[in-house]
Design a protein around this motif. Structure first.
Motif, mmCIF file in Angstrom:
data_model
loop_
_atom_site.group_PDB
_atom_site.id
_atom_site.type_symbol
_atom_site.label_atom_id
_atom_site.label_comp_id
_atom_site.label_asym_id
_atom_site.label_seq_id
_atom_site.Cartn_x
_atom_site.Cartn_y
_atom_site.Cartn_z
ATOM 1 N N TYR A 82 56.608 50.013 54.615
ATOM 2 C CA TYR A 82 56.192 50.480 55.935
ATOM 3 C C TYR A 82 56.481 49.437 57.021
ATOM 4 O O TYR A 82 56.347 49.728 58.206
ATOM 5 N N CYS A 83 56.822 48.243 56.613
ATOM 6 C CA CYS A 83 57.128 47.187 57.582
ATOM 7 C C CYS A 83 58.533 47.416 58.123
ATOM 8 O O CYS A 83 59.492 47.512 57.369
ATOM 9 N N SER B 166 49.514 44.076 67.516
ATOM 10 C CA SER B 166 50.688 44.950 67.518
ATOM 11 C C SER B 166 51.548 44.688 66.285
ATOM 12 O O SER B 166 52.422 45.480 65.961
ATOM 13 N N LYS B 167 51.285 43.558 65.602
ATOM 14 C CA LYS B 167 52.024 43.192 64.394
ATOM 15 C C LYS B 167 51.023 43.030 63.254
ATOM 16 O O LYS B 167 50.290 42.044 63.202
ATOM 17 N N LEU C 169 51.050 51.450 60.638
ATOM 18 C CA LEU C 169 49.812 51.335 59.859
ATOM 19 C C LEU C 169 49.106 52.685 59.811
ATOM 20 O O LEU C 169 48.640 53.106 58.749
ATOM 21 N N GLN C 170 49.054 53.372 60.938
ATOM 22 C CA GLN C 170 48.427 54.701 60.956
ATOM 23 C C GLN C 170 49.185 55.664 60.036
ATOM 24 O O GLN C 170 48.577 56.465 59.335
ATOM 25 N N GLU D 147 49.553 58.726 55.067
ATOM 26 C CA GLU D 147 50.342 59.111 53.893
ATOM 27 C C GLU D 147 49.729 58.625 52.583
ATOM 28 O O GLU D 147 49.755 59.334 51.583
ATOM 29 N N GLN D 148 49.209 57.423 52.571
ATOM 30 C CA GLN D 148 48.712 56.848 51.327
ATOM 31 C C GLN D 148 47.244 57.187 51.046
ATOM 32 O O GLN D 148 46.848 57.259 49.896
ATOM 33 N N PHE D 149 46.438 57.352 52.093
ATOM 34 C CA PHE D 149 45.000 57.531 51.891
ATOM 35 C C PHE D 149 44.429 58.791 52.525
ATOM 36 O O PHE D 149 43.214 58.997 52.478
ATOM 37 N N GLY D 150 45.276 59.624 53.111
ATOM 38 C CA GLY D 150 44.791 60.807 53.815
ATOM 39 C C GLY D 150 43.847 61.663 52.989
ATOM 40 O O GLY D 150 42.730 61.960 53.412
#
Length: 191
Positions: free
Chosen positions: A117-118, A168-169, A134-135, A140-143
């Motif tokens: 995701y980076c 932001s990073k 991150l969102q 996707e991973q924890f929804g």
């Protein structure tokens, strides 16, 4: 349908942690002695210890277990400890051992998934993601895990934490506290 990698790893990590929890705390919840924590680190990372390329990283992992102050560690304590292990693992060389135990396997899978995701790398070579990424990772991973949480208030609080992130990073170190919260939430829902 297969579970997302980070949820699958979280469940495996929790199962492994609970395997070593031979004591109960004052509330009757499982906990682990410091001796059992050292045993778990030795058993789980023993193969890495034999690889000379990993000597320094493994020393740091062992030192993390050595530096634990509490004599009885609760599941939340141990989830926090795993978060620290992840950060140390990410600083060392990739494990090249052919046989993997649960914690290193899941640790590398979490690090690899995070890095997928980076989209950016800073001038020091550290991978990071934007808040938007991150969102996306969380959705996707924890929804489904968050949506089906047995504690909706805790799930809302987690999503609020993600929304409130000012950076932001986001690095792996920045994401680990959130992952630890998810591990703890899962530990409550898997009882």
């Amino acid at each position: 349908m297969a579970e997302p990698a980070l949820v699958d790893c979280a469940k495996k990590v929790l199962a492994k942690i609970k395997e070593y929890c031979s004591e109960k705390d004052d509330n009757g919840d499982p906990c682990m002695t410091k001796a059992k924590l050292k045993e778990m680190v030795q058993n789980e990372f023993g193969l890495m210890m034999k690889d000379p390329n990993n000597a320094e990283a493994v020393k740091k992992l062992s030192k993390l277990a050595e530096d634990v102050k509490d004599s009885n560690l609760t599941i939340p304590d141990l989830c926090g400890f795993f978060g620290k292990l992840l950060i140390e693992m990410s600083k060392g060389p990739k494990d090249s051992s052919p046989v993997k135990t649960v914690l290193p396997s899941c640790g590398w899978k979490i690090i690899t998934t995070f890095n997928e995701y980076c989209t950016e790398t800073d001038d020091k070579g550290q991978h990071y993601m934007s808040k938007e990424k991150l969102q996306e990772l969380v959705k996707e991973q924890f929804g489904d895990t968050i949506k089906n949480s047995k504690d909706p208030e805790r799930a809302k609080a987690l999503m609020k934490k993600v929304d409130e992130i000012k950076e932001s990073k986001i690095t792996l170190e920045g994401m680990c506290p959130m992952y630890v919260i998810i591990l703890i939430d899962l530990s409550h829902s898997l009882k």
